[in-house]
Design an enzyme around this catalytic site. Structure first.
Site, PDB file in Angstrom:
ATOM      1  N   LYS A 180       0.814  -1.218   0.000  1.00  0.00           N
ATOM      2  CA  LYS A 180       0.000   0.000   0.000  1.00  0.00           C
ATOM      3  C   LYS A 180       0.849   1.269   0.000  1.00  0.00           C
ATOM      4  O   LYS A 180       0.492   2.254  -0.623  1.00  0.00           O
ATOM      5  CB  LYS A 180      -0.988  -0.007   1.166  1.00  0.00           C
ATOM      6  N   GLY A 205      -3.141 -10.610   7.724  1.00  0.00           N
ATOM      7  CA  GLY A 205      -2.930 -12.045   7.892  1.00  0.00           C
ATOM      8  C   GLY A 205      -2.597 -12.703   6.571  1.00  0.00           C
ATOM      9  O   GLY A 205      -2.961 -12.206   5.497  1.00  0.00           O
ATOM     10  N   GLU A 232       4.354  -4.169  14.818  1.00  0.00           N
ATOM     11  CA  GLU A 232       5.787  -4.308  14.574  1.00  0.00           C
ATOM     12  C   GLU A 232       6.577  -3.860  15.804  1.00  0.00           C
ATOM     13  O   GLU A 232       6.053  -3.214  16.712  1.00  0.00           O
ATOM     14  CB  GLU A 232       6.193  -3.466  13.365  1.00  0.00           C
ATOM     15  N   GLY A 267       2.160 -10.357  17.588  1.00  0.00           N
ATOM     16  CA  GLY A 267       2.485 -10.184  16.185  1.00  0.00           C
ATOM     17  C   GLY A 267       1.565  -9.252  15.438  1.00  0.00           C
ATOM     18  O   GLY A 267       1.652  -9.116  14.214  1.00  0.00           O
ATOM     19  N   LYS A 275      -3.757   3.653   2.951  1.00  0.00           N
ATOM     20  CA  LYS A 275      -4.945   2.974   2.444  1.00  0.00           C
ATOM     21  C   LYS A 275      -6.043   3.977   2.080  1.00  0.00           C
ATOM     22  O   LYS A 275      -6.733   3.813   1.068  1.00  0.00           O
ATOM     23  CB  LYS A 275      -5.442   1.981   3.489  1.00  0.00           C
ATOM     24  N   VAL A 302      -5.295  -2.727   0.459  1.00  0.00           N
ATOM     25  CA  VAL A 302      -6.239  -2.058   1.352  1.00  0.00           C
ATOM     26  C   VAL A 302      -7.165  -3.086   1.993  1.00  0.00           C
ATOM     27  O   VAL A 302      -7.853  -3.836   1.296  1.00  0.00           O
ATOM     28  CB  VAL A 302      -7.086  -1.009   0.592  1.00  0.00           C
ATOM     29  N   ASP A 313      -0.091   4.011   8.225  1.00  0.00           N
ATOM     30  CA  ASP A 313      -0.587   2.864   7.457  1.00  0.00           C
ATOM     31  C   ASP A 313      -2.008   3.126   6.971  1.00  0.00           C
ATOM     32  O   ASP A 313      -2.337   2.886   5.797  1.00  0.00           O
ATOM     33  CB  ASP A 313      -0.540   1.617   8.345  1.00  0.00           C
ATOM     34  N   GLU A 355      -5.510  -5.186  -4.964  1.00  0.00           N
ATOM     35  CA  GLU A 355      -6.610  -5.418  -4.025  1.00  0.00           C
ATOM     36  C   GLU A 355      -6.105  -5.634  -2.600  1.00  0.00           C
ATOM     37  O   GLU A 355      -6.706  -5.151  -1.633  1.00  0.00           O
ATOM     38  CB  GLU A 355      -7.430  -6.631  -4.472  1.00  0.00           C
ATOM     39  N   GLY A 369      -6.795  -5.921   3.537  1.00  0.00           N
ATOM     40  CA  GLY A 369      -6.540  -7.356   3.478  1.00  0.00           C
ATOM     41  C   GLY A 369      -7.475  -8.114   2.570  1.00  0.00           C
ATOM     42  O   GLY A 369      -7.524  -7.901   1.358  1.00  0.00           O
TER      43      GLY A 369
END
Length: 343
Positions: A13, A210, A98, A95, A113, A40, A109, A37, A42
């Site tokens: 992204k 994920g 980060e 997880g 998006k 943005v 982030d 795709e 997932g």
């Protein structure tokens, strides 16, 4: 890859939001496509929805929970009364965040998006550098509690709106009514609410990150590319609009954006204090929807005062906050969280 005539599928992204214009131009020149795709939300097919499914509509606004880390943190703060730093540490252990969580908790982030979705929704160039960004690091458990008592929940939203003056592009913590569907998206899940002229509001919900959700979106793009290998004329343009239809719509400066606001002040527990604050706000043309003074267990004679304002321009609120902080009866910072009713 593009120079060698190869189609590109990416989940990056940041790459699309910051360098998409030059990438798309190179793809047009070489007669190939760029599919993104997975960049943005997932596994949620929001790119296809904006570019194809809602093509008959004029999109009015988009509001989305588009970073699972921030949503997990705010959900834990609300449900368990935990503070930001404690939940962030757990998110890193699980997880979800980060080691350096800046992009997640400061809204960068989400801004990547949002930039992409605004380009698709309004047929405009990608304008990441003009997106206003505010993180969730200053949200305190008591603000989450006070918001809940007033019938709201705090979510970290990416919001873009088409107005008479241009397009709003902003990421920030937001109070939204607890009855809204978006207010009830919890944990690491993502959701995007789109308001358009023909179908009204539509909500897209699912796993925003994920390996499997991302793979789902990537493979879907590969299948789309494969379907048009023999008929390039049937490809959907990368940004949903033909290149000559892309319009350089201005981004509305944040100072000119209008929202309602949640304010929390630490004020002296003495007669006349609320009247003094109300007068200051009234002189600025600010209308108060609700005001509540809470009890304090501290010994410094200061108590929390929470107010909800009606709609006003950002620059008016900023100047009023500056004046409030200068009052002798106010101690420390004035906490402000914007509000959206999403109706």
């Amino acid at each position: 890859a593009i120079r060698h005539g190869k189609h590109v599928v990416t989940a990056n992204k940041a790459l699309i939001a910051t360098h998409g214009e030059e990438i798309f131009a190179a793809a047009r020149e070489q007669g190939v496509t760029v599919a993104y795709e997975a960049a943005v939300a997932g596994g949620i097919p929001i790119i296809k929805a904006l570019r194809e499914g809602l093509a008959a509509n004029r999109i009015e606004w988009i509001a989305g929970i588009i970073n699972g880390t921030g949503n997990f943190i705010l959900s834990e703060m609300r449900d368990k009364g935990r503070d930001f730093a404690d939940v962030l540490k757990e998110a890193q252990q699980l997880g979800y965040a980060e080691v350096d969580p800046t992009f997640d908790v400061e809204g960068i982030d989400a801004a990547h998006k949002l930039t992409i979705m605004a380009s698709l929704a309004f047929g405009m160039p990608l304008k990441f550098d003009e997106t206003s960004t505010e993180g969730i690091t200053k949200i305190e458990p008591r603000d989450v509690t006070y918001a809940g008592e007033l019938g709201y929940r705090i979510k970290h939203l990416g919001i873009t709106k088409r107005t008479a003056d241009g397009v709003e592009l902003r990421v920030h913590p937001t109070l939204i009514p607890e009855g809204r569907l978006l207010a009830n998206v919890d944990g690491v899940m993502n959701a995007v609410l789109v308001k358009s002229d023909m179908v009204g509001p539509t909500l897209y919900y699912g796993a925003g990150a994920g390996s499997l959700p991302t793979a789902s979106a990537v493979v879907a793009d590969i299948i789309d590319v494969a379907r048009t290998l023999g008929s390039p004329e049937s490809r959907v343009p990368c940004q949903g609009f033909q290149n000559d239809a892309i319009e350089d719509i201005p981004v509305v400066p944040m100072d000119e954006v209008e929202t309602s606001n949640y304010l929390r002040l630490s004020v002296r527990d003495a007669p006349g204090v609320m009247a003094e604050i109300s007068t200051l706000l009234a002189n600025a043309g600010i209308s108060i929807e609700a005001m509540h003074q809470y009890e304090s267990h501290s010994e410094n004679g200061m108590v929390p005062l929470v107010m909800l304002t009606h709609h006003l321009r950002e620059k008016v609120m900023n100047e009023s906050i500056r004046q409030l902080k200068s009052l002798d009866v106010v101690e420390g910072d004035v906490v402000r969280i914007r509000m959206e009713h999403l109706s």
